[in-house]
Write a protein that holds these residues in place. Structure first.
Motif, PDB file in Angstrom:
ATOM      1  N   ASP A   1      61.746  45.370  31.218  1.00 50.35           N
ATOM      2  CA  ASP A   1      62.702  46.336  31.764  1.00 50.35           C
ATOM      3  C   ASP A   1      64.070  46.211  31.094  1.00 50.35           C
ATOM      4  O   ASP A   1      64.788  47.202  30.958  1.00 50.35           O
ATOM      5  CB  ASP A   1      62.837  46.159  33.285  1.00 50.35           C
ATOM      6  N   ILE A   2      64.401  44.993  30.690  1.00 49.83           N
ATOM      7  CA  ILE A   2      65.700  44.806  30.000  1.00 49.83           C
ATOM      8  C   ILE A   2      65.653  45.560  28.665  1.00 49.83           C
ATOM      9  O   ILE A   2      66.618  46.214  28.269  1.00 49.83           O
ATOM     10  CB  ILE A   2      66.008  43.304  29.778  1.00 49.83           C
ATOM     11  N   ALA A   3      64.502  45.467  28.003  1.00 45.08           N
ATOM     12  CA  ALA A   3      64.349  46.175  26.716  1.00 45.08           C
ATOM     13  C   ALA A   3      64.430  47.690  26.938  1.00 45.08           C
ATOM     14  O   ALA A   3      65.063  48.412  26.160  1.00 45.08           O
ATOM     15  CB  ALA A   3      63.020  45.795  26.076  1.00 45.08           C
ATOM     16  N   LYS A   4      63.806  48.145  28.019  1.00 46.57           N
ATOM     17  CA  LYS A   4      63.844  49.592  28.297  1.00 46.57           C
ATOM     18  C   LYS A   4      65.272  50.030  28.599  1.00 46.57           C
ATOM     19  O   LYS A   4      65.724  51.082  28.123  1.00 46.57           O
ATOM     20  CB  LYS A   4      62.922  49.925  29.466  1.00 46.57           C
ATOM     21  N   ALA A   5      65.980  49.191  29.350  1.00 46.13           N
ATOM     22  CA  ALA A   5      67.365  49.539  29.687  1.00 46.13           C
ATOM     23  C   ALA A   5      68.228  49.610  28.430  1.00 46.13           C
ATOM     24  O   ALA A   5      69.223  50.344  28.377  1.00 46.13           O
ATOM     25  CB  ALA A   5      67.932  48.509  30.678  1.00 46.13           C
ATOM     26  N   ALA A   6      67.835  48.847  27.406  1.00 43.89           N
ATOM     27  CA  ALA A   6      68.596  48.886  26.146  1.00 43.89           C
ATOM     28  C   ALA A   6      68.230  50.100  25.310  1.00 43.89           C
ATOM     29  O   ALA A   6      68.777  50.292  24.224  1.00 43.89           O
ATOM     30  CB  ALA A   6      68.343  47.602  25.359  1.00 43.89           C
ATOM     31  N   GLY A   7      67.260  50.902  25.793  1.00 42.35           N
ATOM     32  CA  GLY A   7      66.929  52.143  25.098  1.00 42.35           C
ATOM     33  C   GLY A   7      65.547  52.181  24.466  1.00 42.35           C
ATOM     34  O   GLY A   7      65.147  53.201  23.905  1.00 42.35           O
ATOM     35  N   ALA A   8      64.818  51.077  24.532  1.00 43.16           N
ATOM     36  CA  ALA A   8      63.487  51.050  23.913  1.00 43.16           C
ATOM     37  C   ALA A   8      62.475  51.608  24.913  1.00 43.16           C
ATOM     38  O   ALA A   8      62.080  50.908  25.858  1.00 43.16           O
ATOM     39  CB  ALA A   8      63.117  49.624  23.504  1.00 43.16           C
ATOM     40  N   ALA A   9      62.063  52.847  24.717  1.00 42.76           N
ATOM     41  CA  ALA A   9      61.231  53.528  25.712  1.00 42.76           C
ATOM     42  C   ALA A   9      59.955  52.745  26.043  1.00 42.76           C
ATOM     43  O   ALA A   9      59.476  52.761  27.175  1.00 42.76           O
ATOM     44  CB  ALA A   9      60.866  54.918  25.199  1.00 42.76           C
TER      45      ALA A   9
ATOM     46  N   ILE B   1      66.419  41.968  21.622  1.00 43.51           N
ATOM     47  CA  ILE B   1      66.888  43.180  22.317  1.00 43.51           C
ATOM     48  C   ILE B   1      68.285  43.568  21.802  1.00 43.51           C
ATOM     49  O   ILE B   1      68.561  44.741  21.524  1.00 43.51           O
ATOM     50  CB  ILE B   1      66.887  42.965  23.850  1.00 43.51           C
ATOM     51  N   ASN B   2      69.136  42.564  21.635  1.00 42.49           N
ATOM     52  CA  ASN B   2      70.482  42.852  21.113  1.00 42.49           C
ATOM     53  C   ASN B   2      70.386  43.466  19.716  1.00 42.49           C
ATOM     54  O   ASN B   2      71.105  44.415  19.384  1.00 42.49           O
ATOM     55  CB  ASN B   2      71.328  41.579  21.037  1.00 42.49           C
ATOM     56  N   ALA B   3      69.487  42.917  18.901  1.00 42.03           N
ATOM     57  CA  ALA B   3      69.327  43.427  17.535  1.00 42.03           C
ATOM     58  C   ALA B   3      68.839  44.873  17.569  1.00 42.03           C
ATOM     59  O   ALA B   3      69.275  45.700  16.763  1.00 42.03           O
ATOM     60  CB  ALA B   3      68.362  42.556  16.750  1.00 42.03           C
ATOM     61  N   TYR B   4      67.948  45.153  18.504  1.00 39.23           N
ATOM     62  CA  TYR B   4      67.415  46.525  18.618  1.00 39.23           C
ATOM     63  C   TYR B   4      68.558  47.538  18.717  1.00 39.23           C
ATOM     64  O   TYR B   4      68.503  48.614  18.116  1.00 39.23           O
ATOM     65  CB  TYR B   4      66.495  46.607  19.846  1.00 39.23           C
ATOM     66  N   THR B   5      69.595  47.176  19.445  1.00 44.89           N
ATOM     67  CA  THR B   5      70.708  48.119  19.642  1.00 44.89           C
ATOM     68  C   THR B   5      71.498  48.327  18.340  1.00 44.89           C
ATOM     69  O   THR B   5      72.299  49.241  18.244  1.00 44.89           O
ATOM     70  CB  THR B   5      71.664  47.638  20.760  1.00 44.89           C
ATOM     71  N   ARG B   6      71.266  47.444  17.362  1.00 43.61           N
ATOM     72  CA  ARG B   6      71.987  47.582  16.076  1.00 43.61           C
ATOM     73  C   ARG B   6      71.113  48.241  15.001  1.00 43.61           C
ATOM     74  O   ARG B   6      71.514  48.324  13.850  1.00 43.61           O
ATOM     75  CB  ARG B   6      72.412  46.197  15.562  1.00 43.61           C
ATOM     76  N   ARG B   7      69.915  48.665  15.385  1.00 46.19           N
ATOM     77  CA  ARG B   7      69.009  49.273  14.391  1.00 46.19           C
ATOM     78  C   ARG B   7      69.638  50.468  13.695  1.00 46.19           C
ATOM     79  O   ARG B   7      70.339  51.248  14.338  1.00 46.19           O
ATOM     80  CB  ARG B   7      67.768  49.809  15.112  1.00 46.19           C
ATOM     81  N   ASP B   8      69.374  50.631  12.417  1.00 47.30           N
ATOM     82  CA  ASP B   8      69.821  51.810  11.679  1.00 47.30           C
ATOM     83  C   ASP B   8      68.630  52.767  11.565  1.00 47.30           C
ATOM     84  O   ASP B   8      67.691  52.497  10.808  1.00 47.30           O
ATOM     85  CB  ASP B   8      70.307  51.370  10.284  1.00 47.30           C
ATOM     86  N   PRO B   9      68.665  53.882  12.309  1.00 50.67           N
ATOM     87  CA  PRO B   9      67.488  54.773  12.311  1.00 50.67           C
ATOM     88  C   PRO B   9      67.133  55.270  10.914  1.00 50.67           C
ATOM     89  O   PRO B   9      65.972  55.529  10.627  1.00 50.67           O
ATOM     90  CB  PRO B   9      67.929  55.944  13.211  1.00 50.67           C
ATOM     91  N   LYS B  10      68.131  55.348  10.044  1.00 51.21           N
ATOM     92  CA  LYS B  10      67.861  55.861   8.681  1.00 51.21           C
ATOM     93  C   LYS B  10      66.996  54.879   7.879  1.00 51.21           C
ATOM     94  O   LYS B  10      66.387  55.252   6.888  1.00 51.21           O
ATOM     95  CB  LYS B  10      69.187  56.117   7.943  1.00 51.21           C
ATOM     96  N   LYS B  11      66.998  53.642   8.304  1.00 50.15           N
ATOM     97  CA  LYS B  11      66.248  52.637   7.534  1.00 50.15           C
ATOM     98  C   LYS B  11      64.824  52.440   8.053  1.00 50.15           C
ATOM     99  O   LYS B  11      64.079  51.621   7.521  1.00 50.15           O
ATOM    100  CB  LYS B  11      66.992  51.296   7.565  1.00 50.15           C
ATOM    101  N   ILE B  12      64.469  53.172   9.111  1.00 52.01           N
ATOM    102  CA  ILE B  12      63.127  52.946   9.689  1.00 52.01           C
ATOM    103  C   ILE B  12      62.059  53.629   8.832  1.00 52.01           C
ATOM    104  O   ILE B  12      62.168  54.802   8.484  1.00 52.01           O
ATOM    105  CB  ILE B  12      63.065  53.449  11.143  1.00 52.01           C
ATOM    106  N   ASN B  13      61.059  52.853   8.479  1.00 55.79           N
ATOM    107  CA  ASN B  13      59.989  53.354   7.619  1.00 55.79           C
ATOM    108  C   ASN B  13      58.728  52.542   7.918  1.00 55.79           C
ATOM    109  O   ASN B  13      58.495  51.490   7.334  1.00 55.79           O
ATOM    110  CB  ASN B  13      60.420  53.190   6.152  1.00 55.79           C
ATOM    111  N   ILE B  14      57.975  53.002   8.913  1.00 55.34           N
ATOM    112  CA  ILE B  14      56.776  52.237   9.308  1.00 55.34           C
ATOM    113  C   ILE B  14      55.548  52.996   8.809  1.00 55.34           C
ATOM    114  O   ILE B  14      55.192  54.037   9.376  1.00 55.34           O
ATOM    115  CB  ILE B  14      56.678  52.095  10.849  1.00 55.34           C
ATOM    116  N   PRO B  15      54.901  52.517   7.750  1.00 57.36           N
ATOM    117  CA  PRO B  15      53.693  53.220   7.299  1.00 57.36           C
ATOM    118  C   PRO B  15      52.672  53.261   8.437  1.00 57.36           C
ATOM    119  O   PRO B  15      52.436  52.249   9.095  1.00 57.36           O
ATOM    120  CB  PRO B  15      53.181  52.347   6.150  1.00 57.36           C
TER     121      PRO B  15
END
Ligand code: SF4
Ligand code: MSK
Length: 636
Positions: free
Chosen positions: A279-287, A385-399
């Motif tokens: 739930d903490i992860a979800k509260a940080a925005g990770a659906a 979880i803290n790192a998740y909030t710093r993710r750069d969406p432009k760098k996401i590339n999951i084959p």
């Protein structure tokens, strides 16, 4: 950088261009940068045992033929490979000691984060080790089992073999090893003895040095058996479970945490605590909350016990970070690339070491101790979880590359599946099918990934040849990871690649076990410390047939052997009687004497021997021939 990517993994092929465009060097680039690699080292002819050296022996016979102290090529090569066996034994056995010490404290009620998850197995092991179980409290038995296991690190009586090896191999094999003087009495003493006898000016007789190494390799087996079995007691014995493998298991909508290394003591608790912190992860925005994925052999451990998906195996561990969606990589011990923190720094990924003896420059360190396991797990998950909030969406590339994998075939799980065919005598269907030839033999794939070959490719080529020849396939370690990633741990692979009689047997067992189809083509037996599971099956077969392990139509293959642990495993495989294929060139060929000792010499001494073949097609066919010869020997 002009990338040459030696892999057959499509996810790795998809991610290497990301590294190139970001200017990040990966293992494949560093491999290129090392070319040409030192010829002396490749042949095992470089000695750095004392500071008069390094000394090198000229392989062509023109230059020096001995080191400064007079050590010949044979001595130098034998000492080098023997020290590798000792290092492998030390690594596996440290892991085992860690688990045994934890179990001792669980027995004393001192580690509330851990339980005895498989009490039946605990009592079975206690009986095997000669420990009283009648009317006894489970935790007291656990304490005694752990203590008896730790005796294998303490016993000083040379006439008394280690408890685990003595209770795990067929008597005929133990007698043969005892006669050769290679049975270890104490893991630590055996490793120390190898270091002492290979010091400058000590054992210089190549066969004697090598046999000292074999004793170290058998100590490795002992540590491995102990580590596997006690882990099952504490964390549960694996049983078949369906999961997924390859980089596509990383989920952009979750906080992704990779557990990487070998030792399950922390990763097990991370799995437990992650559920609480979802739930903490979800509260940080990770659906989707927290998504734990595995890498390398910690990955195998949590995959076979909890169905945690496997992101990748050894050689491609850096790729998980290149997805830009890995929030933390939690490291324990062994086969962890020191490059990870540098790559993590190019993204938002927290790279966290947890073992005080295994730290990496510029990684975050959370000092893990079992008494604080829950707090340690919370801390690393919070960093993720803290790192998740710093993710750069432009760098996401999951084959979007992943395969289904049916994993978790411990020896017990295999017997349980067979019991569906014959509840009174579960081994009978296996024995009958081997004797009547429906199953021609058994091959255990073990070992690593290496840049010396094309990642994962030889595993697939050899496995398909063996399966078509009706040979039952088992796998551990990064070999298991390779098969999982490439879709060979599925019933569909059995339908596609197994020979007709093997397919029929795997289908009969799978359907009886309620799997609605055949067992997978390759049975996942666990991490690289779990090779003892395959030996348990082979020992049961040998005992049943009244023969030695070297008589069985059973072979081992390490197509990408790389680590000192893999050298130790392959060496005890030979010592217990298995023809053992190496698909990478061992660093011994500078000595004809040692090379011959590992092949013909070992065959005479142990019945098992090294089969060195770098061409996977040729290797596959040679292994089929070996199985045929073994069957002839048994008259079946
Ligand atoms: Fe050279 Fe002998 Fe020293 Fe090895 S032990 S580095 S061969 S002098
Ligand atoms: S991790 S020892 S690369 S199997 Fe067990 Fe893989 Fe080999 Fe390490």
């Amino acid at each position: 950088m002009n990338q040459i990517i030696k892999t057959s993994d499509p996810a790795v092929k998809a991610l290497c261009p990301v590294a190139e465009s970001e200017g990040i060097a990966t293992v494949f680039d560093r491999y290129q940068a090392q070319q040409p690699q030192c010829g002396f080292g490749s042949l095992g002819l470089c000695c750095r045992i004392c500071w008069k050296g390094p000394c090198r022996v000229d392989p062509f016979g023109d230059g020096p033929q001995a080191g400064i102290c007079g050590a010949t090529r044979d001595t130098i090569v034998a000492r080098n490979v023997t020290r590798m066996m000792a290092a492998g034994a030390a690594a596996h056995s440290e892991h085992a000691r860690h688990v045994a010490l934890a179990m001792q404290r669980v027995g004393k009620g001192q580690l509330p984060a851990y339980q005895i998850r498989d009490p039946q197995k605990l009592f079975r092991i206690a009986e095997k080790l000669g420990i009283e179980t009648q009317d006894r409290d489970m935790l007291d038995v656990a304490y005694d089992v752990a203590s008896k296991s730790l005796e294998d690190f303490q016993n000083q009586d040379h006439h008394k073999g280690c408890n685990w090896i003595s209770s795990s191999l067929p008597q005929k094999r133990l007698n043969r090893l005892k006669k050769l003087g290679v049975l270890p009495h104490n893991i630590d003493a055996t490793v120390a003895q190898i270091m002492a006898r290979t010091h400058i000016g000590c054992d210089a007789e190549p066969q004697n040095v090598f046999l000292g190494g074999i004793r170290g390799a058998l100590a490795d087996f002992n540590g491995m058996a102990l580590g596997t079995e006690l882990s099952d007691v504490m964390f549960g014995t694996p049983s078949p479970i369906v999961t997924e493998a390859n980089i596509g298991v990383i989920d952009k909508d979750a906080v992704n945490i990779a557990v990487n290394g070998h030792n399950p003591l922390l990763s097990e608790v991370i799995c437990d605590v992650a559920r609480e912190m979802n739930d903490i992860a979800k509260a940080a925005g990770a659906a989707k909350g927290i998504n734990i994925v595995g890498i390398c052999c910690t990955g195998n451990e949590v995959m076979m016990r909890h169905g945690i998906p496997l992101a990748t195996n050894y050689l491609s561990q850096e790729m998980a970070i290149l997805t830009g969606a890995l929030d933390a990589m939690v490291l324990d011990v062994q086969c962890i690339m020191p490059s990870l923190p540098q790559i993590g720094n190019c993204f938002h990924t927290e790279v966290i070491t947890t073992s005080d003896e295994n730290r990496i420059q510029s990684a975050r360190h959370v000092s893990f101790h079992e008494e604080n396991a829950v707090e340690n797990a919370r801390e690393v998950i919070q960093y993720a979880i803290n790192a998740y909030t710093r993710r750069d969406p432009k760098k996401i590339n999951i084959p979007a590359i992943k395969q289904t994998a049916v994993v978790g075939f411990s020896a017990e799980a295999i017997v349980a599946a067979l019991a569906k065919l014959d509840a009174d005598d579960p081994l009978k269907p296996l024995v009958d099918n081997i004797v009547n030839g429906n199953i021609q033999g058994v091959a255990l794939f073990a070992g690593c990934n290496s840049t010396q070959t094309t990642q994962d490719e030889s595993y697939q080529v050899i496995a398909k040849i063996l399966a078509a020849n009706n040979i039952l396939l088992l796998a551990t370690g990064c070999g298991a990871g390779a098969f999982a990633k490439h879709g060979l741990m599925t019933p569909e692979a059995t339908k596609q690649y197994a020979g007709e009689s093997l397919k029929a047997v795997l289908t009969a067992i799978g359907e009886a076990a309620g799997l609605n189809g055949p067992l997978p083509l390759v049975l996942h037996m666990g991490s690289c410390v779990d090779n003892s599971r395959a030996v348990a099956v082979a020992t049961a077969l040998a005992n049943r047939l009244g023969v030695d392990l070297s008589d069985l139509p059973v072979v081992a293959s390490a197509p990408e052997a790389m680590s000192e642990k893999a050298i130790a495993i392959a060496s005890w495989g030979v010592a217990i009687g298995l023809p053992t294929h190496l698909g990478t060139m061992p660093q011994v060929t500078g000595s004809d004497a040692v090379t011959a000792l590992m092949q013909q010499g070992a065959k005479e001494l142990f019945g098992g021997y090294f089969l060195i073949e770098t061409d996977p097609k040729v290797a596959g066919n040679k292994l089929v021939d070996v199985i045929k010869q073994k069957r002839q020997g048994l008259g079946i």
